[in-house]
Design a protein around this motif. Sequence first.
Motif, PDB file in Angstrom:
ATOM      1  N   LEU A   1      38.389 -31.894  11.313  1.00 17.81           N
ATOM      2  CA  LEU A   1      37.445 -32.054   9.908  1.00 17.81           C
ATOM      3  C   LEU A   1      35.919 -32.381  10.450  1.00 17.81           C
ATOM      4  CD1 LEU A   1      39.890 -34.440   7.848  1.00 17.81           C
ATOM      5  CD2 LEU A   1      39.328 -32.118   7.349  1.00 17.81           C
ATOM      6  N   ASP A   2      35.774 -33.057  11.659  1.00 15.67           N
ATOM      7  CA  ASP A   2      34.506 -33.198  12.335  1.00 15.67           C
ATOM      8  C   ASP A   2      33.800 -31.829  12.241  1.00 15.67           C
ATOM      9  OD1 ASP A   2      34.512 -35.869  11.804  1.00 15.67           O
ATOM     10  OD2 ASP A   2      34.924 -36.240  13.946  1.00 15.67           O
ATOM     11  N   ILE A   3      34.755 -30.916  13.148  1.00 16.92           N
ATOM     12  CA  ILE A   3      34.225 -29.661  13.214  1.00 16.92           C
ATOM     13  C   ILE A   3      33.750 -28.823  11.912  1.00 16.92           C
ATOM     14  CG2 ILE A   3      34.774 -27.321  13.989  1.00 16.92           C
ATOM     15  CD1 ILE A   3      36.518 -28.877  16.305  1.00 16.92           C
ATOM     16  N   LEU A   4      35.004 -28.929  11.035  1.00 10.36           N
ATOM     17  CA  LEU A   4      34.634 -28.289   9.655  1.00 10.36           C
ATOM     18  C   LEU A   4      33.169 -28.926   8.927  1.00 10.36           C
ATOM     19  CD1 LEU A   4      38.328 -27.990   8.437  1.00 10.36           C
ATOM     20  CD2 LEU A   4      36.783 -26.341   9.090  1.00 10.36           C
ATOM     21  N   GLN A   5      33.157 -29.974   9.187  1.00 11.29           N
ATOM     22  CA  GLN A   5      31.844 -30.721   8.508  1.00 11.29           C
ATOM     23  C   GLN A   5      30.818 -30.096   9.259  1.00 11.29           C
ATOM     24  OE1 GLN A   5      31.534 -34.917   8.964  1.00 11.29           O
ATOM     25  NE2 GLN A   5      29.485 -34.998   7.904  1.00 11.29           N
ATOM     26  N   GLY A   6      30.831 -30.026  10.387  1.00  5.51           N
ATOM     27  CA  GLY A   6      29.582 -29.270  11.177  1.00  5.51           C
ATOM     28  C   GLY A   6      29.466 -27.897  10.714  1.00  5.51           C
ATOM     29  N   CYS A   7      30.264 -27.173  10.251  1.00  2.00           N
ATOM     30  CA  CYS A   7      30.282 -25.657   9.905  1.00  2.00           C
ATOM     31  C   CYS A   7      29.765 -25.648   8.391  1.00  2.00           C
ATOM     32  CB  CYS A   7      31.572 -24.957   9.979  1.00  2.00           C
ATOM     33  SG  CYS A   7      32.110 -24.847  11.882  1.00  2.00           S
ATOM     34  N   PHE A   8      30.536 -26.606   7.754  1.00  2.00           N
ATOM     35  CA  PHE A   8      30.592 -26.326   6.191  1.00  2.00           C
ATOM     36  C   PHE A   8      29.572 -27.461   5.363  1.00  2.00           C
ATOM     37  CE2 PHE A   8      34.360 -24.221   7.747  1.00  2.00           C
ATOM     38  CZ  PHE A   8      33.875 -22.689   7.441  1.00  2.00           C
ATOM     39  N   GLY A   9      29.293 -28.779   6.138  1.00  2.00           N
ATOM     40  CA  GLY A   9      28.772 -29.743   5.217  1.00  2.00           C
ATOM     41  C   GLY A   9      29.431 -31.161   5.165  1.00  2.00           C
ATOM     42  N   HIS A  10      28.770 -31.873   4.525  1.00  2.00           N
ATOM     43  CA  HIS A  10      29.339 -33.213   4.610  1.00  2.00           C
ATOM     44  C   HIS A  10      30.310 -33.590   3.320  1.00  2.00           C
ATOM     45  CE1 HIS A  10      26.246 -34.866   7.181  1.00  2.00           C
ATOM     46  NE2 HIS A  10      25.440 -34.212   6.657  1.00  2.00           N
ATOM     47  N   GLU A  11      30.491 -32.582   2.515  1.00  2.00           N
ATOM     48  CA  GLU A  11      31.530 -32.998   1.367  1.00  2.00           C
ATOM     49  C   GLU A  11      32.928 -32.939   1.995  1.00  2.00           C
ATOM     50  OE1 GLU A  11      30.943 -28.386   1.503  1.00  2.00           O
ATOM     51  OE2 GLU A  11      29.541 -30.172   1.617  1.00  2.00           O
ATOM     52  N   ILE A  12      32.928 -32.444   3.243  1.00  2.00           N
ATOM     53  CA  ILE A  12      34.250 -32.478   4.090  1.00  2.00           C
ATOM     54  C   ILE A  12      34.956 -33.972   4.416  1.00  2.00           C
ATOM     55  CG2 ILE A  12      33.258 -32.348   6.426  1.00  2.00           C
ATOM     56  CD1 ILE A  12      36.350 -30.633   5.439  1.00  2.00           C
ATOM     57  N   ARG A  13      34.048 -34.869   4.400  1.00  3.41           N
ATOM     58  CA  ARG A  13      34.482 -36.268   4.752  1.00  3.41           C
ATOM     59  C   ARG A  13      35.461 -36.903   3.581  1.00  3.41           C
ATOM     60  NH1 ARG A  13      35.212 -36.077   9.407  1.00  3.41           N
ATOM     61  NH2 ARG A  13      36.222 -38.197   8.981  1.00  3.41           N
ATOM     62  N   ALA A  14      35.125 -36.447   2.256  1.00  5.42           N
ATOM     63  CA  ALA A  14      36.295 -36.814   1.270  1.00  5.42           C
ATOM     64  C   ALA A  14      37.606 -36.478   1.645  1.00  5.42           C
ATOM     65  CB  ALA A  14      35.798 -36.233   0.053  1.00  5.42           C
ATOM     66  N   LEU A  15      37.703 -35.712   2.518  1.00  2.00           N
ATOM     67  CA  LEU A  15      39.324 -34.941   2.696  1.00  2.00           C
ATOM     68  C   LEU A  15      39.970 -35.876   3.947  1.00  2.00           C
ATOM     69  CD1 LEU A  15      38.774 -31.505   1.742  1.00  2.00           C
ATOM     70  CD2 LEU A  15      39.666 -33.316   0.335  1.00  2.00           C
ATOM     71  N   SER A  16      39.121 -36.453   4.772  1.00  2.59           N
ATOM     72  CA  SER A  16      39.619 -37.442   5.959  1.00  2.59           C
ATOM     73  C   SER A  16      40.890 -38.102   5.521  1.00  2.59           C
ATOM     74  CB  SER A  16      38.894 -37.883   6.618  1.00  2.59           C
ATOM     75  OG  SER A  16      38.243 -39.115   5.903  1.00  2.59           O
ATOM     76  N   PRO A  17      41.641 -38.722   6.469  1.00  2.00           N
ATOM     77  CA  PRO A  17      42.886 -39.373   6.187  1.00  2.00           C
ATOM     78  C   PRO A  17      42.486 -40.621   5.787  1.00  2.00           C
ATOM     79  CG  PRO A  17      43.164 -38.078   8.251  1.00  2.00           C
ATOM     80  CD  PRO A  17      41.627 -37.683   7.812  1.00  2.00           C
ATOM     81  N   ALA A  18      41.207 -41.280   6.225  1.00  2.00           N
ATOM     82  CA  ALA A  18      40.722 -42.402   5.808  1.00  2.00           C
ATOM     83  C   ALA A  18      40.346 -42.253   4.222  1.00  2.00           C
ATOM     84  CB  ALA A  18      39.532 -42.777   6.675  1.00  2.00           C
ATOM     85  N   ALA A  19      40.055 -41.164   3.842  1.00  2.00           N
ATOM     86  CA  ALA A  19      39.780 -41.111   2.142  1.00  2.00           C
ATOM     87  C   ALA A  19      41.006 -40.282   1.687  1.00  2.00           C
ATOM     88  CB  ALA A  19      38.503 -40.534   2.093  1.00  2.00           C
ATOM     89  N   ALA A  20      42.260 -40.367   1.781  1.00  2.00           N
ATOM     90  CA  ALA A  20      43.245 -39.736   1.252  1.00  2.00           C
ATOM     91  C   ALA A  20      43.501 -39.927   0.008  1.00  2.00           C
ATOM     92  CB  ALA A  20      44.635 -40.144   2.128  1.00  2.00           C
ATOM     93  N   HIS A  21      42.901 -41.028  -0.568  1.00  2.00           N
ATOM     94  CA  HIS A  21      43.064 -41.076  -2.097  1.00  2.00           C
ATOM     95  C   HIS A  21      42.263 -40.140  -2.845  1.00  2.00           C
ATOM     96  CE1 HIS A  21      39.605 -43.455  -0.874  1.00  2.00           C
ATOM     97  NE2 HIS A  21      39.157 -43.055  -2.226  1.00  2.00           N
ATOM     98  N   SER A  22      41.081 -39.621  -2.302  1.00  2.00           N
ATOM     99  CA  SER A  22      40.515 -38.544  -2.842  1.00  2.00           C
ATOM    100  C   SER A  22      41.315 -37.314  -3.162  1.00  2.00           C
ATOM    101  CB  SER A  22      39.139 -38.282  -2.017  1.00  2.00           C
ATOM    102  OG  SER A  22      38.438 -37.132  -2.686  1.00  2.00           O
ATOM    103  N   ARG A  23      41.133 -36.833  -4.282  1.00  2.00           N
ATOM    104  CA  ARG A  23      41.907 -35.661  -4.523  1.00  2.00           C
ATOM    105  C   ARG A  23      41.005 -34.408  -4.471  1.00  2.00           C
ATOM    106  NH1 ARG A  23      46.472 -37.075  -2.936  1.00  2.00           N
ATOM    107  NH2 ARG A  23      47.710 -38.566  -4.389  1.00  2.00           N
ATOM    108  N   ARG A  24      39.884 -34.472  -4.213  1.00  2.00           N
ATOM    109  CA  ARG A  24      38.949 -33.710  -4.199  1.00  2.00           C
ATOM    110  C   ARG A  24      39.084 -32.616  -3.332  1.00  2.00           C
ATOM    111  NH1 ARG A  24      32.929 -34.802  -2.285  1.00  2.00           N
ATOM    112  NH2 ARG A  24      32.071 -32.604  -2.069  1.00  2.00           N
TER     113      ARG A  24
END
Length: 70
Positions: free
Chosen positions: A40-63
Amino acid sequence: MSEPTYRELATNFDLWCKFVLLEEQVSEREFNEMSIDERLDILQGCFGHEIRALSPAAAHSRRHASVRSG
């Protein structure tokens, strides 16, 4: 077929190879050795900060966000 979510990319090597272009492509072994957070960190570097909403720590997010447009 709909475009994959960041989480799908971070957990599926075939999708990773198809959609994530890096200077050096990782092998399947290297992919499997990385944690989902590392991917996910690699994807964040490629595609932007919105990726953090999908990390396991934020699993409650459905975005979900797609990585390719048009």
